[in-house]
Design a protein around this motif. Structure first.
Motif, short mmCIF file in Angstrom:
data_model
loop_
_atom_site.label_atom_id
_atom_site.label_comp_id
_atom_site.label_asym_id
_atom_site.label_seq_id
_atom_site.Cartn_x
_atom_site.Cartn_y
_atom_site.Cartn_z
N LEU A 51 35.82 20.18 14.20
CA LEU A 51 35.60 19.50 15.48
C LEU A 51 36.56 18.33 15.72
CD1 LEU A 51 31.71 19.62 15.69
CD2 LEU A 51 33.35 20.98 16.98
N VAL A 52 37.75 18.68 16.13
CA VAL A 52 38.77 17.70 16.47
C VAL A 52 39.22 17.96 17.91
CG1 VAL A 52 40.70 19.11 15.66
CG2 VAL A 52 40.92 16.63 15.67
N ASN A 53 39.60 16.91 18.63
CA ASN A 53 40.07 17.10 20.00
C ASN A 53 41.59 17.19 20.04
OD1 ASN A 53 41.00 14.45 19.77
ND2 ASN A 53 39.30 13.58 20.93
N SER A 54 42.14 17.36 21.23
CA SER A 54 43.59 17.52 21.37
C SER A 54 44.35 16.24 21.06
CB SER A 54 43.93 18.00 22.78
OG SER A 54 43.49 17.07 23.75
N ARG A 55 43.63 15.12 20.95
CA ARG A 55 44.26 13.84 20.59
C ARG A 55 44.26 13.62 19.06
NH1 ARG A 55 41.36 9.74 21.90
NH2 ARG A 55 39.46 10.77 22.63
N LYS A 56 43.85 14.65 18.33
CA LYS A 56 43.85 14.61 16.86
C LYS A 56 42.78 13.65 16.30
CE LYS A 56 47.82 14.70 14.69
NZ LYS A 56 49.21 14.44 14.26
N SER A 57 41.65 13.52 17.00
CA SER A 57 40.58 12.67 16.48
C SER A 57 39.25 13.38 16.63
CB SER A 57 40.56 11.32 17.20
OG SER A 57 40.30 11.49 18.58
N ASN A 58 38.27 12.95 15.83
CA ASN A 58 36.94 13.54 15.94
C ASN A 58 36.14 12.79 16.99
OD1 ASN A 58 35.96 11.17 14.80
ND2 ASN A 58 35.70 12.04 12.75
N GLN A 59 34.86 13.11 17.11
CA GLN A 59 34.04 12.53 18.18
C GLN A 59 33.97 11.02 18.11
OE1 GLN A 59 29.92 13.70 18.14
NE2 GLN A 59 29.66 13.42 20.35
N ASP A 60 34.06 10.46 16.92
CA ASP A 60 33.98 9.01 16.74
C ASP A 60 35.36 8.35 16.74
OD1 ASP A 60 31.23 9.05 16.65
OD2 ASP A 60 31.17 9.33 14.48
N GLY A 61 36.40 9.14 17.01
CA GLY A 61 37.74 8.57 17.13
C GLY A 61 38.49 8.46 15.82
N VAL A 62 37.97 9.04 14.75
CA VAL A 62 38.70 9.02 13.47
C VAL A 62 39.91 9.93 13.61
CG1 VAL A 62 38.60 9.51 11.01
CG2 VAL A 62 36.60 8.56 12.19
N PHE A 63 41.08 9.37 13.35
CA PHE A 63 42.34 10.06 13.61
C PHE A 63 42.71 10.99 12.46
CE2 PHE A 63 47.03 10.21 14.09
CZ PHE A 63 47.09 10.67 15.39
N LEU A 64 43.16 12.18 12.81
CA LEU A 64 43.57 13.18 11.82
C LEU A 64 45.09 13.20 11.76
CD1 LEU A 64 42.48 15.58 10.02
CD2 LEU A 64 42.99 17.03 11.97
N LYS A 65 45.65 12.81 10.64
CA LYS A 65 47.10 12.67 10.53
C LYS A 65 47.79 13.93 10.01
CE LYS A 65 47.02 7.67 9.72
NZ LYS A 65 47.41 6.58 8.79
N LYS A 66 47.06 14.76 9.28
CA LYS A 66 47.74 15.78 8.50
C LYS A 66 48.17 17.03 9.28
CE LYS A 66 43.30 17.65 6.86
NZ LYS A 66 42.48 17.92 5.66
N ILE A 67 47.84 17.13 10.55
CA ILE A 67 48.22 18.32 11.31
C ILE A 67 49.37 18.04 12.26
CG2 ILE A 67 46.48 17.91 13.11
CD1 ILE A 67 46.18 20.99 13.29
N ASN A 68 50.28 18.97 12.34
CA ASN A 68 51.45 18.86 13.21
C ASN A 68 51.02 18.90 14.68
OD1 ASN A 68 53.55 20.49 14.94
ND2 ASN A 68 54.73 19.57 13.27
N ASP A 69 51.64 18.04 15.51
CA ASP A 69 51.26 17.94 16.93
C ASP A 69 51.45 19.26 17.67
OD1 ASP A 69 50.63 15.30 16.54
OD2 ASP A 69 52.49 14.51 17.40
N THR A 70 52.60 19.90 17.44
CA THR A 70 52.88 21.17 18.13
C THR A 70 51.90 22.25 17.69
OG1 THR A 70 55.22 20.58 18.23
CG2 THR A 70 54.66 22.88 18.63
N LEU A 71 51.59 22.27 16.39
CA LEU A 71 50.64 23.25 15.88
C LEU A 71 49.28 23.06 16.54
CD1 LEU A 71 49.71 25.48 13.95
CD2 LEU A 71 49.36 23.70 12.20
N LEU A 72 48.83 21.80 16.64
CA LEU A 72 47.53 21.52 17.26
C LEU A 72 47.52 21.97 18.73
CD1 LEU A 72 44.73 20.23 16.86
CD2 LEU A 72 45.71 18.10 17.72
N LYS A 73 48.61 21.72 19.42
CA LYS A 73 48.70 22.12 20.82
C LYS A 73 48.58 23.63 20.97
CE LYS A 73 51.68 21.62 24.88
NZ LYS A 73 52.97 21.06 25.39
N LYS A 74 49.23 24.35 20.07
CA LYS A 74 49.18 25.81 20.12
C LYS A 74 47.80 26.34 19.75
CE LYS A 74 54.06 26.91 19.71
NZ LYS A 74 54.16 27.71 20.95
#
Length: 484
Positions: A273-296
């Motif tokens: 459960l992560v959003n397109s901004r790379k954070s979970n519902q409480d705003g904890v940021f996920l650093k380990k995923i590539n931006d382009t990969l997440l977009k796709k």
């Protein structure tokens, strides 16, 4: 009877500038669909009835290919053609009323002096005929279209040409843009910035608008398909790409994600459960995923179905497991900052409105401006603006607003995004002088004439609206559209 379903004479000034449509048009499938009589009347311009056959003939002289029709839209392009047709009809009536004519000799001179048809400085019959063939024009039809354009120009010249404005109008046009203005101003942002939204304000705004603060969250897993994983080598060799092809085929054959990555399960990355901004519902940021990969991955529509992803020589297999629209929480600091920014804008709008109301009711003058400065401990700045293009203190858009006001007036000055906000008082103005023999004067003569002619055209537009009743038979129009 025809009903007034569509009024195409709303903006005649715009219509008379519509160029004759000269794009290739294949008018297919019309045939003898229409019968004579009242049912065949497409439109009326005052008492002048125009039947559908006449309009079809007009369309057949226009060249527009099928791709163009599909791109713009059949209904829209049909309306555009009809609008242009009505415009030409009205212009024809008006030019006849005014006795405006174009002789055959004048038309010939226009054609033989057209640069497009010249060769070695002389008219080339060959170039002219090639042009007609290329654009599928018959010579009489093209020459009529040229004549129509010329008559339009003459009609506009009839109303706007030959104008010689008095010097005071030209001087006034120059003065409006080149007057020297001295101003006092307060940077209102220095006052507004002292207001910080409280936690209570933030929570209240959040609770009132909670339903608007939803974002899409996805749970997914993926495996990066590196050479080390697929071939146990570092090289992007033929064997590696064969493995990639095999995985793509497995996905097309309907194999599951787990079966495809069975030998590398321990290297699969699971994201919950992560959003397109790379954070979970409480705003904890996920650093380990590539931006382009997440977009796709966020573009994947199907759940529980593996997808092959590639970009910049990087290859992945991914699968979306779950998808939810979830309300953000105030623990998400980035989201909280957005709420604060919105509250700050709301505050600026409210405070600007208060000042504007006082100014409008003549309750805010130089004295109140001084009191505002002292109360908030902000400086009243002074500036000298040499002309409307003097951007040393203010942006071009703000300068345009400043030059709408005169000496002694107080006003609130803001940009479109309310990032810059000022309280301004014009303290002094000095009118510039212009040499009537200078090039600048000639420029302002042209500018003043253009402004005056624009007013004439607007007045003529009102005249056309008042004197021409245009009724379109919607049933016939729709039948024509459906016959494309």
């Amino acid at each position: 009877m025809l009903s007034s379903i569509r009024k195409f004479s709303k903006t005649f000034a715009a219509k008379i500038f519509i160029a004759i449509i000269a794009l290739p048009f294949i008018f297919w499938g019309m045939g003898p669909l229409f019968v004579s009589g009242e049912k065949n009347v497409l439109l009326e311009i005052n008492d002048n009835k125009i039947n559908s056959e006449e309009f079809i003939t007009y369309i057949q002289k226009i060249n527009l290919n099928r791709d163009e029709v599909e791109r713009i839209g059949k209904s829209k392009i049909f309306d555009q053609i009809l609008t242009n047709y009505i415009s030409e009809k009205i212009i024809a009536i008006e030019t006849e009323k005014k006795g405006i004519q174009l002789t055959d000799r004048a038309l010939k001179n226009i054609l033989i002096n057209d640069k497009y048809f010249l060769k070695d400085g002389k008219f080339s019959r060959t170039k002219y005929e090639k042009f007609l063939l290329k654009n599928r024009y018959a010579a009489p039809i093209y020459e009529r279209s040229v004549a129509n354009v010329e008559l339009k120009g003459q009609l506009l010249t009839y109303y706007g040409g030959g104008i010689k404005l008095p010097k005071f109008i030209i001087n006034d046009s120059y003065k409006r843009e080149n007057q020297i203005k001295e101003i006092d101003f307060i940077d209102l942002n220095k006052i507004y910035s002292k207001n910080t939204p409280s936690e209570e304000d933030i929570k209240s705004f959040y609770e009132k608008n909670k339903s608007l603060f939803k974002e899409k969250f996805k749970t997914f897993k993926y495996l990066e398909l590196t050479p080390e994983i697929l071939t146990e080598k570092k090289d992007f060799d033929e064997d590696y790409f064969k493995k990639l092809d095999s995985i793509e085929n497995d996905i097309l054959d309907g194999k599951t994600f787990d079966s495809i990555v069975s030998r590398n399960k321990q290297k699969v990355i699971n994201i919950k459960l992560v959003n397109s901004r790379k954070s979970n519902q409480d705003g904890v940021f996920l650093k380990k995923i590539n931006d382009t990969l997440l977009k796709k991955i966020f573009s994947i529509e199907n759940k529980n179905k593996p997808e092959f992803i590639s970009f910049n020589n990087n290859y992945y297999v991914a699968e979306v497991l779950d998808e939810k629209d979830m309300v953000l929480t105030l623990k998400d600091q980035e989201f909280k900052k957005k709420i604060m920014a919105q509250l700050e804008i709301n505050f600026i709008i409210k405070e600007n409105a208060k000042l504007l109301e006082k100014i409008r009711n003549k309750k805010f003058h130089e004295k109140e401006m001084l009191q505002l400065s002292k109360k908030n401990n902000v400086t009243i700045n002074k500036a000298k603006i040499n002309n409307i293009k003097d951007t040393s203190k203010f942006s071009p858009n703000l300068l345009k607003t400043i030059y709408k006001f005169n000496s002694g007036q107080i006003f609130v000055l803001s940009d479109d995004l309310l990032k810059k906000n000022y309280l301004v008082r014009i303290t002094k103005e000095k009118d510039p002088k212009i040499d009537p023999n200078s090039d600048i004067y000639k420029q302002y003569v042209a500018k003043a004439n253009a402004e005056y002619i624009s007013k004439v055209y607007k007045s003529y537009d009102n005249y056309i609206n008042a004197n021409y009743k245009i009724d379109v038979n919607n049933k016939v129009l729709e039948r024509l559209k459906n016959s494309f």
